[in-house]
Design a protein around this motif. Structure first.
Motif, PDB file in Angstrom:
ATOM      1  N   PHE A  20       0.839  -1.201   0.000  1.00  0.00           N
ATOM      2  CA  PHE A  20       0.000   0.000   0.000  1.00  0.00           C
ATOM      3  C   PHE A  20       0.875   1.252   0.000  1.00  0.00           C
ATOM      4  O   PHE A  20       1.981   1.254   0.572  1.00  0.00           O
ATOM      5  CB  PHE A  20      -0.897   0.025   1.245  1.00  0.00           C
ATOM      6  CG  PHE A  20      -1.832  -1.143   1.347  1.00  0.00           C
ATOM      7  CD1 PHE A  20      -3.070  -1.118   0.730  1.00  0.00           C
ATOM      8  CD2 PHE A  20      -1.467  -2.281   2.050  1.00  0.00           C
ATOM      9  CE1 PHE A  20      -3.930  -2.191   0.823  1.00  0.00           C
ATOM     10  CE2 PHE A  20      -2.315  -3.370   2.147  1.00  0.00           C
ATOM     11  CZ  PHE A  20      -3.551  -3.323   1.530  1.00  0.00           C
ATOM     12  N   PHE A  21       0.366   2.307  -0.617  1.00  0.00           N
ATOM     13  CA  PHE A  21       1.078   3.581  -0.660  1.00  0.00           C
ATOM     14  C   PHE A  21       0.212   4.606   0.067  1.00  0.00           C
ATOM     15  O   PHE A  21      -0.835   5.034  -0.436  1.00  0.00           O
ATOM     16  CB  PHE A  21       1.359   3.979  -2.109  1.00  0.00           C
ATOM     17  CG  PHE A  21       2.309   3.039  -2.796  1.00  0.00           C
ATOM     18  CD1 PHE A  21       3.670   3.308  -2.834  1.00  0.00           C
ATOM     19  CD2 PHE A  21       1.847   1.853  -3.357  1.00  0.00           C
ATOM     20  CE1 PHE A  21       4.554   2.419  -3.443  1.00  0.00           C
ATOM     21  CE2 PHE A  21       2.716   0.964  -3.971  1.00  0.00           C
ATOM     22  CZ  PHE A  21       4.070   1.251  -4.009  1.00  0.00           C
ATOM     23  N   LEU A  22       0.668   4.979   1.265  1.00  0.00           N
ATOM     24  CA  LEU A  22      -0.143   5.774   2.185  1.00  0.00           C
ATOM     25  C   LEU A  22       0.433   7.183   2.327  1.00  0.00           C
ATOM     26  O   LEU A  22       1.600   7.359   2.698  1.00  0.00           O
ATOM     27  CB  LEU A  22      -0.213   5.092   3.561  1.00  0.00           C
ATOM     28  CG  LEU A  22      -0.642   3.624   3.555  1.00  0.00           C
ATOM     29  CD1 LEU A  22      -0.663   3.078   4.980  1.00  0.00           C
ATOM     30  CD2 LEU A  22      -2.000   3.450   2.897  1.00  0.00           C
ATOM     31  N   GLU A  32      16.043   7.528   2.478  1.00  0.00           N
ATOM     32  CA  GLU A  32      15.448   6.795   1.367  1.00  0.00           C
ATOM     33  C   GLU A  32      16.084   5.405   1.273  1.00  0.00           C
ATOM     34  O   GLU A  32      17.306   5.245   1.338  1.00  0.00           O
ATOM     35  CB  GLU A  32      15.671   7.558   0.053  1.00  0.00           C
ATOM     36  CG  GLU A  32      15.004   6.941  -1.148  1.00  0.00           C
ATOM     37  CD  GLU A  32      13.496   7.114  -1.140  1.00  0.00           C
ATOM     38  OE1 GLU A  32      12.807   6.241  -1.699  1.00  0.00           O
ATOM     39  OE2 GLU A  32      13.017   8.114  -0.580  1.00  0.00           O
ATOM     40  N   GLY A  33      15.252   4.391   1.154  1.00  0.00           N
ATOM     41  CA  GLY A  33      15.734   3.025   1.017  1.00  0.00           C
ATOM     42  C   GLY A  33      15.967   2.302   2.329  1.00  0.00           C
ATOM     43  O   GLY A  33      16.269   1.103   2.336  1.00  0.00           O
ATOM     44  N   SER A  34      15.836   3.017   3.450  1.00  0.00           N
ATOM     45  CA  SER A  34      16.018   2.379   4.758  1.00  0.00           C
ATOM     46  C   SER A  34      14.673   1.822   5.220  1.00  0.00           C
ATOM     47  O   SER A  34      13.740   2.576   5.487  1.00  0.00           O
ATOM     48  CB  SER A  34      16.552   3.389   5.781  1.00  0.00           C
ATOM     49  OG  SER A  34      16.666   2.808   7.062  1.00  0.00           O
ATOM     50  N   ILE A  79       8.193  -1.261   5.905  1.00  0.00           N
ATOM     51  CA  ILE A  79       7.871   0.116   5.538  1.00  0.00           C
ATOM     52  C   ILE A  79       9.073   0.758   4.853  1.00  0.00           C
ATOM     53  O   ILE A  79      10.206   0.664   5.342  1.00  0.00           O
ATOM     54  CB  ILE A  79       7.501   0.961   6.771  1.00  0.00           C
ATOM     55  CG1 ILE A  79       6.358   0.331   7.562  1.00  0.00           C
ATOM     56  CG2 ILE A  79       7.130   2.384   6.368  1.00  0.00           C
ATOM     57  CD1 ILE A  79       6.061   1.058   8.873  1.00  0.00           C
ATOM     58  N   LEU A  80       8.832   1.422   3.733  1.00  0.00           N
ATOM     59  CA  LEU A  80       9.789   2.335   3.111  1.00  0.00           C
ATOM     60  C   LEU A  80       9.119   3.696   3.014  1.00  0.00           C
ATOM     61  O   LEU A  80       7.930   3.795   2.711  1.00  0.00           O
ATOM     62  CB  LEU A  80      10.184   1.852   1.715  1.00  0.00           C
ATOM     63  CG  LEU A  80      11.083   0.618   1.624  1.00  0.00           C
ATOM     64  CD1 LEU A  80      11.198   0.182   0.170  1.00  0.00           C
ATOM     65  CD2 LEU A  80      12.462   0.904   2.200  1.00  0.00           C
ATOM     66  N   LEU A  81       9.883   4.744   3.288  1.00  0.00           N
ATOM     67  CA  LEU A  81       9.341   6.098   3.198  1.00  0.00           C
ATOM     68  C   LEU A  81       9.939   6.813   1.997  1.00  0.00           C
ATOM     69  O   LEU A  81      11.157   6.783   1.787  1.00  0.00           O
ATOM     70  CB  LEU A  81       9.624   6.887   4.479  1.00  0.00           C
ATOM     71  CG  LEU A  81       9.001   6.348   5.768  1.00  0.00           C
ATOM     72  CD1 LEU A  81       9.297   7.277   6.934  1.00  0.00           C
ATOM     73  CD2 LEU A  81       7.508   6.159   5.622  1.00  0.00           C
ATOM     74  N   HIS A  82       9.071   7.470   1.229  1.00  0.00           N
ATOM     75  CA  HIS A  82       9.500   8.202   0.041  1.00  0.00           C
ATOM     76  C   HIS A  82       9.132   9.672   0.194  1.00  0.00           C
ATOM     77  O   HIS A  82       7.991  10.000   0.552  1.00  0.00           O
ATOM     78  CB  HIS A  82       8.817   7.639  -1.213  1.00  0.00           C
ATOM     79  CG  HIS A  82       9.018   6.165  -1.401  1.00  0.00           C
ATOM     80  ND1 HIS A  82      10.228   5.609  -1.758  1.00  0.00           N
ATOM     81  CD2 HIS A  82       8.158   5.117  -1.277  1.00  0.00           C
ATOM     82  CE1 HIS A  82      10.107   4.302  -1.860  1.00  0.00           C
ATOM     83  NE2 HIS A  82       8.858   3.974  -1.558  1.00  0.00           N
ATOM     84  N   GLN A  83      10.096  10.544  -0.065  1.00  0.00           N
ATOM     85  CA  GLN A  83       9.845  11.983  -0.052  1.00  0.00           C
ATOM     86  C   GLN A  83       9.539  12.411  -1.485  1.00  0.00           C
ATOM     87  O   GLN A  83      10.411  12.366  -2.356  1.00  0.00           O
ATOM     88  CB  GLN A  83      11.054  12.748   0.494  1.00  0.00           C
ATOM     89  CG  GLN A  83      11.632  12.176   1.786  1.00  0.00           C
ATOM     90  CD  GLN A  83      10.621  12.101   2.920  1.00  0.00           C
ATOM     91  OE1 GLN A  83       9.645  12.838   2.935  1.00  0.00           O
ATOM     92  NE2 GLN A  83      10.859  11.210   3.868  1.00  0.00           N
ATOM     93  N   ILE A  84       8.315  12.836  -1.730  1.00  0.00           N
ATOM     94  CA  ILE A  84       7.849  13.130  -3.074  1.00  0.00           C
ATOM     95  C   ILE A  84       7.666  14.638  -3.233  1.00  0.00           C
ATOM     96  O   ILE A  84       6.903  15.259  -2.480  1.00  0.00           O
ATOM     97  CB  ILE A  84       6.523  12.406  -3.369  1.00  0.00           C
ATOM     98  CG1 ILE A  84       6.651  10.906  -3.063  1.00  0.00           C
ATOM     99  CG2 ILE A  84       6.087  12.644  -4.804  1.00  0.00           C
ATOM    100  CD1 ILE A  84       7.730  10.207  -3.864  1.00  0.00           C
ATOM    101  N   VAL A 130       5.882  15.779   0.228  1.00  0.00           N
ATOM    102  CA  VAL A 130       5.018  14.970   1.084  1.00  0.00           C
ATOM    103  C   VAL A 130       5.706  13.636   1.279  1.00  0.00           C
ATOM    104  O   VAL A 130       6.543  13.218   0.464  1.00  0.00           O
ATOM    105  CB  VAL A 130       3.611  14.768   0.478  1.00  0.00           C
ATOM    106  CG1 VAL A 130       2.888  16.082   0.321  1.00  0.00           C
ATOM    107  CG2 VAL A 130       3.692  14.028  -0.852  1.00  0.00           C
ATOM    108  N   THR A 131       5.367  12.979   2.374  1.00  0.00           N
ATOM    109  CA  THR A 131       5.933  11.661   2.656  1.00  0.00           C
ATOM    110  C   THR A 131       4.900  10.591   2.352  1.00  0.00           C
ATOM    111  O   THR A 131       3.769  10.655   2.849  1.00  0.00           O
ATOM    112  CB  THR A 131       6.375  11.546   4.121  1.00  0.00           C
ATOM    113  OG1 THR A 131       7.385  12.520   4.380  1.00  0.00           O
ATOM    114  CG2 THR A 131       6.939  10.165   4.419  1.00  0.00           C
ATOM    115  N   ILE A 132       5.294   9.638   1.525  1.00  0.00           N
ATOM    116  CA  ILE A 132       4.445   8.500   1.193  1.00  0.00           C
ATOM    117  C   ILE A 132       5.076   7.250   1.797  1.00  0.00           C
ATOM    118  O   ILE A 132       6.258   6.972   1.570  1.00  0.00           O
ATOM    119  CB  ILE A 132       4.293   8.319  -0.325  1.00  0.00           C
ATOM    120  CG1 ILE A 132       3.785   9.618  -0.979  1.00  0.00           C
ATOM    121  CG2 ILE A 132       3.377   7.146  -0.643  1.00  0.00           C
ATOM    122  CD1 ILE A 132       2.412  10.035  -0.549  1.00  0.00           C
ATOM    123  N   ALA A 133       4.302   6.535   2.566  1.00  0.00           N
ATOM    124  CA  ALA A 133       4.778   5.279   3.168  1.00  0.00           C
ATOM    125  C   ALA A 133       4.402   4.112   2.258  1.00  0.00           C
ATOM    126  O   ALA A 133       3.229   3.912   1.946  1.00  0.00           O
ATOM    127  CB  ALA A 133       4.176   5.088   4.550  1.00  0.00           C
TER     128      ALA A 133
END
Length: 566
Positions: A20-22, A32-34, A79-84, A130-133
């Motif tokens: 899921f992309f939340l 990123e990638g952690s 969980i991976l977090l992406h800064q978009i 924004v941060t997408i999990a």
């Protein structure tokens, strides 16, 4: 380090994984990638559940092929977090606002999505993030863990063909693991974060469904959208508002501000419930109930003719004590906090839940928060019913009118002609304003018990209060403590003397006397001498613009010198 101490993660190659992309409410700084992984130890019950379908699992074993459970784990989530990067004009709703600008006024914009032409305005809307999990939930593992936690017997692991049916509970699991991560993150960084709940998700959540074996390959995957229950209605449609509701909104500004305090607390609780913040909802509903009960009790005391000082001096400590001792003797009915009526439900579903939240950090369930709201609304209904029951309406017509309004009275078929005439009586004060002043004084006096106010002559304003054409007194009023005191005043210059000015105005042809009492301000210029001889008392005793008594007895009631100091 011994390899046995490292977790050995069991993986089934054909395990269906929902990712899921939340969209998170706030940006979270994270490499990123952690990844943030949740590993669950495989115990005997979970082991049986995982192998209930005889699936092939990649697992460690010794030379004899015996499975090693000592360090065996499964991956419950990752969980991976992406800064978009985003256009903040879009993210903040500026585009929609500019569309409204074009609808409302003539502009030079050629298109709804045009931005203002000048560069300075463009620079005011910077880009942002924004941060997408990205949250991966192995569906079979999740089902097996939940069954093991429930001590479920006879569990059969769902097959890959059942994956679609497992998406919704997997979304709830994804939200839960992100919320836990946010709490952990806050515990270290102290960054204010809105904990993610399902209610805070966007209307549509993207997800992909893959087997474990397909994840490393990077093949193109179909993206699905999950419709989150109950959230799309916030943006998908504009509901119709009945004409009587429109009219009610127009007249709502005249409501008793003290009653509006209860309504605002109720609103905060309802918003928290809608957003999935069940702790806040429970606390707000409880606070709303306390405000409601205190306001109604004070309103009845005001209508009985008690001064704020008398009410504060006789104010029982503790809400439950007030409920047990103050309402039944006035309104009758079932006020048993252990009973099965509305008050008993309030004690169990509102007060008790709030107590657990505040004193033990308890996290209520959604159903508990919903029951708190229902119990609060039933308490309001009960209070309204008691206020109009039998002789109570004659005893407390102003309280019933202010709490229920005309609509509530008519719904109960308790809007007699005499009450309608009373509401229109020009000799009656504005009830909401008069009680609002009374209630404010009452609250200040209660606060004095812990931290008494200290009035200061140097910051006080000088007033000349006329009780009649010839009877006036000089008053100092402290705008901070809202207390007043009688003083002697000497005004050397007639031009600065309100007494001389008022006398000249009355001597003018056609000059009418005002409705006494009135107050006239006097600037404390150089040469004005003031000496206080009266005690500091609540300002309503001396200043006519702050009346609190519905019968106009503000200047008649004795000064309780002990309440305000000398």
């Amino acid at each position: 380090m011994n390899s046995k101490s490292e977790p050995e993660i069991w993986v089934a190659e054909n395990e269906p994984v929902a990712t899921f992309f939340l969209h998170l409410p706030e940006v979270i700084a994270w490499p990123e990638g952690s990844s943030v992984r949740d590993l669950v130890k495989i115990g005997p019950r979970l082991h049986r559940n995982l192998e209930s379908d005889a699936r092939e699992v990649a697992h460690p074993h010794d030379d004899e092929g015996v499975r090693d459970l000592i360090n065996a784990y499964v991956l419950a989530s990752s969980i991976l977090l992406h800064q978009i990067p985003v256009d903040l004009a879009v993210a903040s709703g500026l585009d929609a606002t500019m569309a409204a600008v074009k609808m409302g006024v003539p502009t030079t914009l050629k298109d709804i999505n045009d931005r203002p032409a000048d560069d300075s305005t463009r620079d005011m809307v910077p880009s942002g993030y924004v941060t997408i999990a990205e949250v991966a939930i192995p569906l079979q593992v999740r089902a097996a863990i939940m069954a093991a936690d429930r001590l479920e017997e006879g569990f059969v692991l769902p097959g890959p063909e059942d994956a679609r049916a497992l998406i919704e509970p997997a979304l709830d699991a994804a939200v839960a693991v992100v919320a836990k991560f946010q709490a952990d993150y806050h515990s270290v960084t102290r960054q204010p974060l809105t904990i993610l709940t399902r209610e805070l998700l966007p209307s549509l959540v993207p997800y992909v469904l893959r087997a474990f074996s397909e994840i490393p390959g990077g093949e193109a995957t179909e993206v699905c959208l999950f419709l989150v229950n109950g959230t799309i209605s916030r943006i998908s449609e504009v509901p119709e508002l009945a004409p009587e509701k429109v009219e009610a909104v127009h007249v709502a500004s005249g409501q008793n501000q003290a009653v509006r305090a209860y309504l605002d607390l109720h609103r905060q609780g309802a918003v928290a419930l809608q957003r999935g913040n069940y702790r806040e909802a429970a606390v707000m509903f409880s606070t709303a109930s306390e405000a409601l009960l205190n306001i109604v009790l004070c309103h009845m005391r005001w209508e009985e003719g008690l001064t704020p000082e008398e009410s504060a001096a006789d104010w029982p400590d503790g809400l439950v004590t007030r409920v047990k001792t103050q309402f039944s003797k006035r309104l009758g009915g079932d006020w048993n906090v252990s009973g099965r009526g509305a008050v008993g439900a309030w004690a169990r579903d509102v007060a008790a839940v709030r107590h657990r939240v505040v004193h033990a950090g308890y996290l209520p369930s959604r159903s508990e928060a919903e029951r708190s709201m229902v119990a609060l609304e039933e308490l309001l209904t009960f209070l309204g019913d008691r206020l109009v029951y039998g002789r109570n309406l004659r005893e407390y017509p102003r309280t019933a009118s202010e709490l229920l309004t005309e609509g509530g009275l008519r719904r109960r078929d308790r809007y007699p002609n005499w009450l309608e005439k009373m509401q229109m009586d020009p000799t009656e004060p504005l009830w909401h304003k008069c009680f609002g002043e009374w209630y404010s004084v009452h609250l200040r006096l209660l606060a004095d018990k812990d931290r008494p106010r200290i009035s200061d002559e140097s910051r006080s304003e000088l007033l000349c209060v006329y009780l009649s054409a010839e009877d006036y007194r000089w008053i100092l009023r402290d705008p901070v403590t809202l207390q007043a005191a009688e003083v002697h005043a000497v005004i050397p210059s007639p031009a600065d003397d309100p007494v001389a000015t008022f006398r000249k105005l009355r001597e003018l042809p056609g000059g009418d006397d005002p409705n006494y009492p009135i107050s006239i301000g006097c600037e404390r210029v150089e040469g004005v001498e003031v000496s206080r001889f009266g005690p500091w008392v609540e300002q309503y005793h001396l200043c006519p613009m702050f009346g609190v008594m519905w019968d106009g007895s503000d200047f008649d009631v004795p000064w309780p010198l002990s309440a305000a100091g000398g």
